[in-house]
Design a protein around this motif. Structure first.
Motif, PDB file in Angstrom:
ATOM      1  N   TYR A  92       0.824  -1.212   0.000  1.00  0.00           N
ATOM      2  CA  TYR A  92       0.000   0.000   0.000  1.00  0.00           C
ATOM      3  C   TYR A  92       0.866   1.275   0.000  1.00  0.00           C
ATOM      4  CZ  TYR A  92      -3.355   3.519   1.576  1.00  0.00           C
ATOM      5  OH  TYR A  92      -4.108   4.651   1.678  1.00  0.00           O
ATOM      6  N   ASP A  93       1.906   1.283   0.842  1.00  0.00           N
ATOM      7  CA  ASP A  93       2.771   2.477   0.958  1.00  0.00           C
ATOM      8  C   ASP A  93       3.376   2.873  -0.381  1.00  0.00           C
ATOM      9  OD1 ASP A  93       2.269   2.431   3.596  1.00  0.00           O
ATOM     10  OD2 ASP A  93       4.292   1.905   4.257  1.00  0.00           O
ATOM     11  N   ILE A  94       3.730   1.876  -1.168  1.00  0.00           N
ATOM     12  CA  ILE A  94       4.371   2.154  -2.452  1.00  0.00           C
ATOM     13  C   ILE A  94       3.320   2.604  -3.471  1.00  0.00           C
ATOM     14  CG2 ILE A  94       4.476   0.057  -3.884  1.00  0.00           C
ATOM     15  CD1 ILE A  94       7.519   0.250  -3.693  1.00  0.00           C
ATOM     16  N   TYR A  95       2.119   2.067  -3.365  1.00  0.00           N
ATOM     17  CA  TYR A  95       1.025   2.523  -4.240  1.00  0.00           C
ATOM     18  C   TYR A  95       0.760   4.017  -4.019  1.00  0.00           C
ATOM     19  CZ  TYR A  95      -0.382  -2.317  -5.457  1.00  0.00           C
ATOM     20  OH  TYR A  95      -0.431  -3.605  -5.932  1.00  0.00           O
ATOM     21  N   GLN A  96       0.920   4.459  -2.763  1.00  0.00           N
ATOM     22  CA  GLN A  96       0.677   5.863  -2.434  1.00  0.00           C
ATOM     23  C   GLN A  96       1.678   6.789  -3.137  1.00  0.00           C
ATOM     24  OE1 GLN A  96      -2.254   4.785  -1.274  1.00  0.00           O
ATOM     25  NE2 GLN A  96      -2.212   6.753  -0.253  1.00  0.00           N
TER      26      GLN A  96
END
Length: 260
Positions: free
Chosen positions: A54-58
């Motif tokens: 999720y963090d990288i998608y952000q």
């Protein structure tokens, strides 16, 4: 027959405008110790677990997972393929497809250090994205092909190919371990070298270059694939049979494919 699990993978074809108004693509040569050894390919590799985080998608600018997944015709985690393209591109050839507002892009020395750390597994790509508040240029990357490794191969990949536009100024350099050579080349020239036996390539690479040779600029190529819309790229699974001791290959749509 036991078939090994098929691993999702992403391959990225970097394009830049050439001085004579034509365009070039970036190719690398795999070392003999890596899979597909001594072959000329594009940067890429299998998806890592962290590509799905999720963090990288952000950090992906202007595209959310739902849109990316819809584009590829899958239920979710389509964005992981874009992330993998950007990560592999940085690991293998040192090109970081992130916004130039990120000061790190201007700092070649820092980039080089971070790339070394990443390749030694001292940091993860997610760490890098979060620490440097990167905005990844996913909008500059468009899917252009989808190949599945034939069943006769021991290692199988479900590989999505992507086109990415880069600034001509961004220099790419191979990692010297998995890759032993790297260069920019016009698609037509790469096909000539293949014909003359100077560059050994596998079918997906050849077919992608043949397609790109039809376009006169990187913008034209990018627009063509961008305009295809959602779930428009059919997977290609080559099939092989042994005939008189030799392997004969068939592609979908070719005569005999359905009977293999």
């Amino acid at each position: 027959i036991m078939t090994s699990p098929i691993k999702p993978a992403a391959t990225v074809i970097l394009m830049r405008e050439a001085r004579e108004g034509d365009f070039e693509i970036f190719m690398v040569k795999r070392s003999s110790r890596s899979p597909f050894g001594s072959l000329y390919v594009f940067p890429g590799g299998k998806l890592d677990p962290e590509d799905y985080e999720y963090d990288i998608y952000q950090c992906c600018e202007g595209m959310e997972d739902a849109e990316a997944s819809k584009r590829l015709g899958i239920e979710n985690n389509g964005l992981a393929f874009w992330v993998a393209c950007i990560r592999e591109c940085f690991e293998e050839v040192g090109v970081l497809l992130a916004n130039s507002e990120n000061s790190i892009i201007q700092d070649a020395e820092k980039l080089s250090k971070l790339r070394k750390k990443l390749n030694k597994n001292d940091i993860t790509f997610k760490d890098l994205c979060v620490l440097e508040s990167l905005s990844l240029k996913v909008k500059n990357i468009v899917p252009c092909a989808h190949w599945i490794t034939p069943t006769i191969e021991p290692k199988r990949f479900d590989t999505r190919f992507f086109l990415a536009k880069v600034d001509a100024e961004q220099l790419a350099s191979h990692d010297g371990f998995e890759l032993t050579e790297s260069f920019w080349i016009k698609p037509s020239k790469a096909l000539n070298k293949l014909k003359n036996g100077e560059m050994n390539m596998i079918l997906p690479t050849i077919k992608n270059i043949e397609k790109l040779a039809e376009f006169s600029s990187s913008t034209e190529a990018f627009s063509y694939f961008n305009d295809l819309g959602d779930n428009a790229i059919s997977p290609i699974l080559p099939k092989f049979i042994k005939r008189d001791g030799k392997w004969v290959g068939f592609l979908p749509g070719e005569e005999g494919y359905e009977n293999v």
